[in-house]
Design a protein around this motif. Structure first.
Motif, PDB file in Angstrom:
ATOM      1  N   ALA A   1       0.753  -0.570  -0.165  1.00  0.00           N
ATOM      2  CA  ALA A   1      -0.342   0.400   0.037  1.00  0.00           C
ATOM      3  C   ALA A   1       0.754   1.177   0.202  1.00  0.00           C
ATOM      4  O   ALA A   1       0.711   2.226  -1.028  1.00  0.00           O
ATOM      5  N   VAL A   2       1.797   1.521   0.696  1.00  0.00           N
ATOM      6  CA  VAL A   2       2.743   1.859   0.627  1.00  0.00           C
ATOM      7  C   VAL A   2       3.752   2.497  -0.678  1.00  0.00           C
ATOM      8  O   VAL A   2       3.506   3.603  -0.992  1.00  0.00           O
ATOM      9  N   LEU A   3       3.822   1.121  -1.370  1.00  0.00           N
ATOM     10  CA  LEU A   3       4.364   1.745  -2.277  1.00  0.00           C
ATOM     11  C   LEU A   3       3.645   2.099  -3.465  1.00  0.00           C
ATOM     12  O   LEU A   3       4.628   2.607  -3.962  1.00  0.00           O
ATOM     13  N   ALA A   4       2.772   1.550  -3.446  1.00  0.00           N
ATOM     14  CA  ALA A   4       1.371   2.393  -4.653  1.00  0.00           C
ATOM     15  C   ALA A   4       1.249   3.548  -4.435  1.00  0.00           C
ATOM     16  O   ALA A   4       1.375   4.579  -5.250  1.00  0.00           O
ATOM     17  N   LEU A   5       1.487   4.670  -3.224  1.00  0.00           N
ATOM     18  CA  LEU A   5       0.984   5.950  -2.656  1.00  0.00           C
ATOM     19  C   LEU A   5       2.444   6.536  -3.516  1.00  0.00           C
ATOM     20  O   LEU A   5       2.410   7.310  -4.380  1.00  0.00           O
ATOM     21  N   LEU A   6       3.597   5.412  -3.155  1.00  0.00           N
ATOM     22  CA  LEU A   6       4.921   5.962  -3.382  1.00  0.00           C
ATOM     23  C   LEU A   6       4.642   6.096  -4.474  1.00  0.00           C
ATOM     24  O   LEU A   6       4.818   7.055  -5.385  1.00  0.00           O
ATOM     25  N   GLY A   7       4.045   5.267  -5.322  1.00  0.00           N
ATOM     26  CA  GLY A   7       3.963   5.195  -7.244  1.00  0.00           C
ATOM     27  C   GLY A   7       3.129   6.890  -7.605  1.00  0.00           C
ATOM     28  O   GLY A   7       3.318   7.075  -8.459  1.00  0.00           O
ATOM     29  N   VAL A   8       2.555   6.240  -6.945  1.00  0.00           N
ATOM     30  CA  VAL A   8       1.208   7.667  -7.553  1.00  0.00           C
ATOM     31  C   VAL A   8       1.515   9.555  -7.084  1.00  0.00           C
ATOM     32  O   VAL A   8       1.484  10.149  -8.408  1.00  0.00           O
ATOM     33  N   THR A   9       2.229   9.577  -6.306  1.00  0.00           N
ATOM     34  CA  THR A   9       2.976  10.342  -5.404  1.00  0.00           C
ATOM     35  C   THR A   9       3.978  10.667  -6.587  1.00  0.00           C
ATOM     36  O   THR A   9       4.547  12.092  -7.344  1.00  0.00           O
ATOM     37  N   LEU A  10       5.408   9.519  -6.799  1.00  0.00           N
ATOM     38  CA  LEU A  10       6.250   9.939  -8.166  1.00  0.00           C
ATOM     39  C   LEU A  10       5.707   9.917  -9.219  1.00  0.00           C
ATOM     40  O   LEU A  10       5.617  11.303 -10.656  1.00  0.00           O
ATOM     41  N   VAL A  11       4.079  10.122  -9.974  1.00  0.00           N
ATOM     42  CA  VAL A  11       3.485  10.689 -11.237  1.00  0.00           C
ATOM     43  C   VAL A  11       3.491  11.928 -10.744  1.00  0.00           C
ATOM     44  O   VAL A  11       3.307  12.437 -12.076  1.00  0.00           O
ATOM     45  N   VAL A  12       2.629  11.985  -9.937  1.00  0.00           N
ATOM     46  CA  VAL A  12       2.345  13.610  -9.425  1.00  0.00           C
ATOM     47  C   VAL A  12       3.242  14.790  -9.521  1.00  0.00           C
ATOM     48  O   VAL A  12       3.373  15.581 -10.270  1.00  0.00           O
ATOM     49  N   VAL A  13       4.938  14.333  -8.938  1.00  0.00           N
ATOM     50  CA  VAL A  13       5.907  14.429  -8.816  1.00  0.00           C
ATOM     51  C   VAL A  13       6.258  15.369 -10.506  1.00  0.00           C
ATOM     52  O   VAL A  13       6.704  16.462 -10.209  1.00  0.00           O
ATOM     53  N   VAL A  14       7.086  14.185 -11.137  1.00  0.00           N
ATOM     54  CA  VAL A  14       7.333  14.030 -12.570  1.00  0.00           C
ATOM     55  C   VAL A  14       6.248  15.255 -13.697  1.00  0.00           C
ATOM     56  O   VAL A  14       6.246  15.483 -13.960  1.00  0.00           O
ATOM     57  N   ALA A  15       5.013  14.861 -13.263  1.00  0.00           N
ATOM     58  CA  ALA A  15       3.992  15.334 -13.946  1.00  0.00           C
ATOM     59  C   ALA A  15       4.068  17.263 -13.416  1.00  0.00           C
ATOM     60  O   ALA A  15       3.869  17.938 -14.491  1.00  0.00           O
ATOM     61  N   VAL A  16       3.967  17.683 -12.775  1.00  0.00           N
ATOM     62  CA  VAL A  16       4.438  18.615 -11.588  1.00  0.00           C
ATOM     63  C   VAL A  16       5.749  19.836 -12.178  1.00  0.00           C
ATOM     64  O   VAL A  16       5.801  20.567 -12.945  1.00  0.00           O
ATOM     65  N   LEU A  17       6.759  18.935 -12.369  1.00  0.00           N
ATOM     66  CA  LEU A  17       7.845  18.852 -12.873  1.00  0.00           C
ATOM     67  C   LEU A  17       7.979  18.900 -13.849  1.00  0.00           C
ATOM     68  O   LEU A  17       8.809  19.726 -15.340  1.00  0.00           O
ATOM     69  N   THR A  18       6.928  18.346 -14.996  1.00  0.00           N
ATOM     70  CA  THR A  18       7.459  17.918 -16.398  1.00  0.00           C
ATOM     71  C   THR A  18       6.640  19.601 -16.831  1.00  0.00           C
ATOM     72  O   THR A  18       7.131  20.068 -17.979  1.00  0.00           O
ATOM     73  N   VAL A  19       5.744  20.057 -16.264  1.00  0.00           N
ATOM     74  CA  VAL A  19       4.963  21.202 -17.072  1.00  0.00           C
ATOM     75  C   VAL A  19       5.931  22.385 -16.828  1.00  0.00           C
ATOM     76  O   VAL A  19       5.747  23.107 -17.129  1.00  0.00           O
TER      77      VAL A  19
END
Length: 98
Positions: free
Chosen positions: A66-84
């Protein structure tokens, strides 16, 4: 334990798929501006699938997955924000006239 083995199998399949893709020389996909977001989303999907597999073993899933899934979703959000953000910086630096 089965969920972690499933994660290892998913990661190995992704590495094999990416290696085959590179050998076929589909380079524009790998070096596009959206490639980091695609890779992060694929990794997050692996983590979420592992968490769902852990539901089969333990009611409610395991805490580690569950923590790993949360970290994965957080990683996607961070990468998306940094890409923009980086696209915005590059666009304004390229268009600035001094």
């Amino acid at each position: 334990m089965i969920a972690w083995l499933f994660l290892l199998l998913l990661l190995a399949a992704e590495v094999a798929g990416l290696t085959r893709w590179l050998r076929r020389e589909y380079y524009p996909f790998f070096f596009s501006g959206r490639a980091p977001l695609i890779y992060a989303a694929a990794l997050a999907l692996d983590f979420i699938l592992t968490w769902l597999v852990s539901f089969l073993i333990t009611p409610g899933g395991t805490f580690g997955t569950a923590v790993l899934a949360l970290l994965g979703v957080t990683l996607v959000v961070v990468v998306a924000v940094l890409t923009v953000f980086f696209r915005w910086v590059v666009r304004h630096d390229m268009n600035s006239t001094k």
